[in-house]
Write a protein that holds these residues in place. Structure first.
Motif, short mmCIF file in Angstrom:
data_model
loop_
_atom_site.label_atom_id
_atom_site.label_comp_id
_atom_site.label_asym_id
_atom_site.label_seq_id
_atom_site.Cartn_x
_atom_site.Cartn_y
_atom_site.Cartn_z
N LEU A 34 0.86 -1.27 0.10
CA LEU A 34 0.12 0.10 -0.22
C LEU A 34 0.75 1.26 -0.03
N ALA A 35 1.89 1.14 0.86
CA ALA A 35 2.99 2.55 0.89
C ALA A 35 3.52 2.78 -0.56
N SER A 36 3.80 1.48 -1.17
CA SER A 36 4.66 1.58 -2.35
C SER A 36 3.54 2.15 -3.41
N ALA A 37 2.18 1.78 -3.31
CA ALA A 37 1.48 2.22 -4.39
C ALA A 37 0.90 3.70 -4.17
N LEU A 38 0.90 3.99 -3.01
CA LEU A 38 0.72 5.42 -2.57
C LEU A 38 1.92 6.45 -2.87
N GLN A 39 3.09 5.87 -2.80
CA GLN A 39 4.37 6.75 -3.06
C GLN A 39 4.50 6.89 -4.71
N ASP A 40 4.10 5.79 -5.55
CA ASP A 40 4.24 5.78 -6.89
C ASP A 40 3.74 7.21 -7.79
#
Length: 166
Positions: free
Chosen positions: A140-146
């Protein structure tokens, strides 16, 4: 049977009923054939994940689930039975037991419930292959950072282009 013995068993049934109703997940396993060292290793892995394992008499388990949503589990309370349960992480018991059972053929999953719903063996195995809470949070964190990275690159590209033009 004496009244004290009956009262003691009734208290045990009540305690097991409370334990099961408060648990997010409980997996019923047959541990027959595991060595003491293997059971100790399994308990350590479970303890590290804040999961508990208890060996409980089948009759107590059968009485504890009477009149509950878990009454369908009565069929699996046969032979040596241990309950692996967690009040916190609903997936951890299934993941640990599946991994351990893959390495040790003697450990057999008999049934259980996940998130307070009785599941089939196939469903339990499916849950065991799902990513854990930490993995999902990381995803989730990775998806939000992208999207933020893409915006930052676009802003930087515009700034670089304006610097070149000036």
């Amino acid at each position: 049977m004496s009244e004290a013995s009956i009262a003691k068993k009734a208290e045990a049934v009540k305690n097991v009923n409370t334990m099961l109703t408060e648990a997010q997940t409980a997996i019923v396993v047959d541990y027959r054939g595991l060595t003491v060292a293997e059971v100790t290793d399994l308990r350590k892995q479970l303890r590290d994940a804040d999961v508990k394992m208890m060996v409980i008499k089948n009759k107590i388990l059968q009485r504890a689930v009477e009149g509950t949503d878990y009454e369908a589990l009565n069929d699996v309370f046969v032979g040596p039975t241990a309950i692996v349960f967690s009040n916190e992480d609903p997936i951890a018991p299934a993941k640990i037991i599946k991994k351990f059972a893959d390495d040790h053929e003697a450990l057999e999953v008999k049934g259980g419930f996940i998130e307070q719903s009785v599941k089939t063996l196939d469903e339990i195995n499916e849950y065991a292959t799902m990513p854990g809470r930490e993995e999902l949070l990381s995803m989730l964190a990775s998806a939000l950072q992208d999207p933020m990275r893409k915006i930052a690159r676009a802003v930087k590209a515009i700034a670089d282009k304006e610097d070149e033009a000036a």
